[in-house]
Design an enzyme around this catalytic site. Structure first.
Site, PDB file in Angstrom:
ATOM      1  N   SER A   3       3.958   4.664   6.783  1.00 56.23           N
ATOM      2  CA  SER A   3       3.535   4.378   8.112  1.00 56.23           C
ATOM      3  C   SER A   3       4.511   4.879   9.014  1.00 56.23           C
ATOM      4  O   SER A   3       4.314   5.345  10.071  1.00 56.23           O
ATOM      5  CB  SER A   3       3.030   2.776   8.455  1.00 56.23           C
ATOM      6  OG  SER A   3       3.610   2.015   7.900  1.00 56.23           O
ATOM      7  N   TYR A  60       0.936  -1.344  -0.115  1.00 58.04           N
ATOM      8  CA  TYR A  60       0.034   0.162   0.020  1.00 58.04           C
ATOM      9  C   TYR A  60       0.737   1.097  -0.167  1.00 58.04           C
ATOM     10  O   TYR A  60       0.346   2.335  -0.117  1.00 58.04           O
ATOM     11  CB  TYR A  60      -0.873   0.115   1.070  1.00 58.04           C
ATOM     12  CG  TYR A  60      -1.740  -1.293   1.334  1.00 58.04           C
ATOM     13  CD1 TYR A  60      -3.098  -1.144   0.542  1.00 58.04           C
ATOM     14  CD2 TYR A  60      -1.539  -2.158   2.056  1.00 58.04           C
ATOM     15  CE1 TYR A  60      -3.877  -2.350   0.466  1.00 58.04           C
ATOM     16  CE2 TYR A  60      -2.468  -3.587   1.875  1.00 58.04           C
ATOM     17  CZ  TYR A  60      -3.496  -3.394   1.369  1.00 58.04           C
ATOM     18  OH  TYR A  60      -4.296  -4.360   1.086  1.00 58.04           O
ATOM     19  N   GLY A  61       2.129   1.108   0.047  1.00 58.99           N
ATOM     20  CA  GLY A  61       2.868   2.244   0.461  1.00 58.99           C
ATOM     21  C   GLY A  61       3.293   3.152  -0.882  1.00 58.99           C
ATOM     22  O   GLY A  61       3.085   4.504  -0.655  1.00 58.99           O
ATOM     23  N   ASP A  62       3.113   2.779  -2.126  1.00 61.39           N
ATOM     24  CA  ASP A  62       2.980   3.568  -3.081  1.00 61.39           C
ATOM     25  C   ASP A  62       2.133   4.523  -3.319  1.00 61.39           C
ATOM     26  O   ASP A  62       2.371   5.844  -3.575  1.00 61.39           O
ATOM     27  CB  ASP A  62       3.241   2.695  -4.554  1.00 61.39           C
ATOM     28  CG  ASP A  62       4.425   1.717  -4.514  1.00 61.39           C
ATOM     29  OD1 ASP A  62       5.487   2.086  -4.317  1.00 61.39           O
ATOM     30  OD2 ASP A  62       4.071   0.332  -4.251  1.00 61.39           O
ATOM     31  N   TYR A  91       5.671  -6.837   8.346  1.00 61.71           N
ATOM     32  CA  TYR A  91       5.743  -8.058   7.510  1.00 61.71           C
ATOM     33  C   TYR A  91       5.758  -9.189   8.431  1.00 61.71           C
ATOM     34  O   TYR A  91       5.713  -9.098   9.630  1.00 61.71           O
ATOM     35  CB  TYR A  91       6.827  -7.786   6.699  1.00 61.71           C
ATOM     36  CG  TYR A  91       6.827  -6.478   5.837  1.00 61.71           C
ATOM     37  CD1 TYR A  91       5.817  -6.145   4.760  1.00 61.71           C
ATOM     38  CD2 TYR A  91       7.777  -5.419   6.003  1.00 61.71           C
ATOM     39  CE1 TYR A  91       5.844  -4.915   4.232  1.00 61.71           C
ATOM     40  CE2 TYR A  91       7.630  -4.310   5.551  1.00 61.71           C
ATOM     41  CZ  TYR A  91       6.923  -3.994   4.564  1.00 61.71           C
ATOM     42  OH  TYR A  91       6.798  -2.869   3.781  1.00 61.71           O
ATOM     43  N   ARG A 138       5.756  -0.296   9.030  1.00 63.67           N
ATOM     44  CA  ARG A 138       6.827  -0.834   8.099  1.00 63.67           C
ATOM     45  C   ARG A 138       7.092   0.012   7.194  1.00 63.67           C
ATOM     46  O   ARG A 138       8.067   0.526   7.307  1.00 63.67           O
ATOM     47  CB  ARG A 138       6.143  -2.092   7.451  1.00 63.67           C
ATOM     48  CG  ARG A 138       4.618  -1.845   7.038  1.00 63.67           C
ATOM     49  CD  ARG A 138       3.987  -3.210   6.438  1.00 63.67           C
ATOM     50  NE  ARG A 138       3.084  -2.916   5.455  1.00 63.67           N
ATOM     51  CZ  ARG A 138       2.187  -3.800   5.092  1.00 63.67           C
ATOM     52  NH1 ARG A 138       2.047  -4.999   5.623  1.00 63.67           N
ATOM     53  NH2 ARG A 138       1.466  -3.486   4.016  1.00 63.67           N
ATOM     54  N   GLY A 139       6.518   0.106   5.983  1.00 63.07           N
ATOM     55  CA  GLY A 139       7.259   1.019   5.003  1.00 63.07           C
ATOM     56  C   GLY A 139       7.173   2.611   5.233  1.00 63.07           C
ATOM     57  O   GLY A 139       6.950   2.839   6.164  1.00 63.07           O
ATOM     58  N   GLU A 140       7.513   3.128   4.293  1.00 62.19           N
ATOM     59  CA  GLU A 140       7.979   4.653   4.557  1.00 62.19           C
ATOM     60  C   GLU A 140       6.893   5.209   5.044  1.00 62.19           C
ATOM     61  O   GLU A 140       6.918   6.336   5.876  1.00 62.19           O
ATOM     62  CB  GLU A 140       8.623   5.064   3.490  1.00 62.19           C
ATOM     63  CG  GLU A 140       8.127   5.703   2.268  1.00 62.19           C
ATOM     64  CD  GLU A 140       8.823   6.487   1.160  1.00 62.19           C
ATOM     65  OE1 GLU A 140       9.791   5.747   0.554  1.00 62.19           O
ATOM     66  OE2 GLU A 140       8.539   7.683   1.035  1.00 62.19           O
TER      67      GLU A 140
HETATM   68  O1  TRH Z   1       2.303  -1.295   2.487  1.00 62.63           O
HETATM   69  P1  TRH Z   1       3.697  -1.054   2.700  1.00 62.63           P
HETATM   70  O2  TRH Z   1       4.692  -2.045   2.979  1.00 62.63           O
HETATM   71  O3  TRH Z   1       4.021  -0.454   1.301  1.00 62.63           O
HETATM   72  C1  TRH Z   1       5.330  -0.034   0.551  1.00 62.63           C
HETATM   73  C2  TRH Z   1       5.415  -0.680  -0.733  1.00 62.63           C
HETATM   74  O4  TRH Z   1       5.490  -2.191  -0.664  1.00 62.63           O
HETATM   75  C3  TRH Z   1       6.323  -0.167  -1.754  1.00 62.63           C
HETATM   76  O5  TRH Z   1       6.818  -0.731  -2.834  1.00 62.63           O
HETATM   77  C4  TRH Z   1       7.854   0.053  -0.672  1.00 62.63           C
HETATM   78  O6  TRH Z   1       8.445   0.748  -1.605  1.00 62.63           O
HETATM   79  C5  TRH Z   1       7.307   0.795   0.469  1.00 62.63           C
HETATM   80  O7  TRH Z   1       6.547   0.190   1.132  1.00 62.63           O
HETATM   81  C6  TRH Z   1       8.457   1.134   1.328  1.00 62.63           C
HETATM   82  O8  TRH Z   1       3.942   0.271   3.726  1.00 62.63           O
HETATM   83  P2  TRH Z   1       3.375   1.491   4.281  1.00 62.63           P
HETATM   84  O9  TRH Z   1       4.656   2.718   3.246  1.00 62.63           O
HETATM   85  O10 TRH Z   1       3.671   2.028   5.324  1.00 62.63           O
HETATM   86  O11 TRH Z   1       2.165   2.118   3.517  1.00 62.63           O
HETATM   87  C7  TRH Z   1       0.913   1.466   4.005  1.00 62.63           C
HETATM   88  C8  TRH Z   1       0.024   2.466   3.761  1.00 62.63           C
HETATM   89  O12 TRH Z   1      -1.314   1.859   3.983  1.00 62.63           O
HETATM   90  C9  TRH Z   1       0.008   3.794   4.496  1.00 62.63           C
HETATM   91  O13 TRH Z   1      -0.254   4.725   3.690  1.00 62.63           O
HETATM   92  C10 TRH Z   1      -1.178   3.638   5.440  1.00 62.63           C
HETATM   93  C11 TRH Z   1      -2.129   2.886   4.912  1.00 62.63           C
HETATM   94  N1  TRH Z   1      -2.964   2.093   5.628  1.00 62.63           N
HETATM   95  C12 TRH Z   1      -4.268   2.415   5.735  1.00 62.63           C
HETATM   96  O14 TRH Z   1      -4.602   3.523   5.068  1.00 62.63           O
HETATM   97  N2  TRH Z   1      -5.319   1.947   6.556  1.00 62.63           N
HETATM   98  C13 TRH Z   1      -4.884   0.762   7.238  1.00 62.63           C
HETATM   99  O15 TRH Z   1      -5.781   0.463   7.968  1.00 62.63           O
HETATM  100  C14 TRH Z   1      -3.643   0.457   7.137  1.00 62.63           C
HETATM  101  C15 TRH Z   1      -3.175  -0.933   7.872  1.00 62.63           C
HETATM  102  C16 TRH Z   1      -2.836   1.036   6.241  1.00 62.63           C
END
Ligand code: TRH
Length: 375
Positions: free
Chosen positions: A265, A13-15, A187, A261-263
């Protein structure tokens, strides 16, 4: 100003999470934003207004309208805005670039990093066909970078009020408000279990907040909840489906400890000034471990040597793929004993990050500097 954000979802979801957060902040400054993304199903999970079956739609958020295109051929008919943001080098179509004028500001939004070298590359142009320039823009932790991506209207809210709000939203009894709250969105790794057990030894009545995620699936599939019931009968585990990003932020702000985890959050967790553990996204050749160390070098400046060493040992150990659970347990025991001092460091770190402005403000300033308009 009209701003386009192109986003390809690589995984998770991070992108789209980063792009959506930036879009919200730009919209808050009254700019008109269009997102062009290839995976609307993923976007819909974090912004429920999105209808994944539509090729074009206008979605309302807090009284502002987001224009949203599915990234496909029809985009060929769309004219570029004043600023075009290509998220994470996602390669926007040549036919679209051909429509750029000499006034189009073209940005390559990079991944966040705490490493020193990004300051040297931040804002550098790279020369493209027809003499066009694409500018690198790096989110980061220092004033020499683009800053942290956050929404100015959702952070720094009162923790007590946030807890009441979160209890209402997640259907939790308000009496749980007094417990130690531990949020886990990372993860899959056996290390999560060890950390939970450590936290529970210090706070047996902990409320574990477990959103739909790879970490929650891992705990479920390995029978962890049954084990927990026997060992820590007073703990409360609350599993729930993903919520909208703005609600996600409020949950992060309501807790005592965030394992994220990702950037996207991790940045929100840091900004709340609460102790955090970063389960960093794994990269080839262990590049992620260097990124983690670089962040720790910066963050740990806000802690005493003793506290810094506790933070570093715990976080580095957690991110090791094969690790001794006994050592990890000892490290997290120290982490919990040092908890109050870690809180102090996390608060100072958050104040420092705020002072660098957010990504959106820095990006707009860059645009106005380039085009010599007033900010
Ligand atoms: O989901 P991530 O692991 O995503 C990414 C991608 O994998 C990407 O390719 C990589 O480059 C990057 O990590 C570093 O982690 P992240 O960045 O924390 O993103 C999660 C998103 O999901 C964040 O915007 C919050 C959102 N989210 C919600 O909106 N509601 C929820 O209930 C949850 C659990 C998350």
């Amino acid at each position: 100003m009209n701003i386009d954000i192109f986003c390809r979802v690589i995984d998770n979801y991070g992108d789209i999470g980063v792009c959506w957060r930036l879009a919200k902040e730009l919209m808050l400054s009254d700019h008109s934003v269009t997102i062009i993304s290839d995976h609307l199903e993923v976007f819909a999970k974090i912004f429920h207004e999105v209808n994944p079956s539509k090729n074009f739609q206008i979605c309302c958020f807090n009284g502002k309208n987001l224009k949203l295109y599915r990234w496909q051929d029809q985009i060929e008919n769309y004219m570029p805005g004043d600023m075009v943001i290509e998220a994470f080098a996602c390669n926007i179509p040549e036919s679209f670039i051909e429509k750029f004028t000499d006034k189009t500001i073209w940005i390559n939004l990079e991944y966040l990093s705490a490493e020193d070298w990004i300051e040297g590359c931040h804002k550098l142009p790279s020369l493209q066909n027809r003499g066009l320039k694409k500018f690198f823009f790096f989110p980061g932790f220092t004033s020499g970078t683009g800053g942290i991506n956050f929404n100015s209207n959702t952070l720094k809210l009162d923790k007590k009020e946030l807890r009441h709000h979160v209890c209402r939203q997640l259907g939790l009894n308000q009496t749980l408000s007094d417990r130690f709250w531990f949020f886990i969105f990372c993860y899959e790794t056996p290390n999560i279990k060890t950390v939970i057990e450590c936290v529970l030894k210090h706070h047996p009545e902990t409320l574990l907040l477990l959103p739909e995620s790879r970490s929650t699936d891992y705990l479920k599939n390995t029978g962890f909840f049954e084990e927990l019931k026997n060992e820590f009968p007073h703990a409360v585990c609350h599993e729930y489906p993903m919520v909208e990003q703005s609600e996600f932020d409020k949950i992060l702000g309501s807790t005592d400890l965030n394992l994220v985890r990702g950037e996207d959050s991790i940045c929100q967790a840091m900004l709340y000034g609460t102790p955090f553990i970063w389960h960093i996204y794994e990269q080839d050749n262990n590049a992620h471990l260097e990124k983690l160390e670089a962040m720790l070098d910066r963050f740990c400046k806000f802690a005493t040597d003793e506290t810094a060493s506790v933070i570093r040992k715990a976080m580095v150990k957690f991110n090791e793929k094969i690790t001794s659970q006994d050592i990890l347990c000892a490290n997290f025991n120290e982490f919990m004993l040092e908890y109050d001092k870690i809180c102090e460091a996390a608060e100072k770190w958050s104040d420092y990050l705020y002072a660098n402005n957010n990504l959106s403000t820095n990006l707009l300033k860059f645009y106005y500097d380039l085009t010599e308009r007033k900010f």
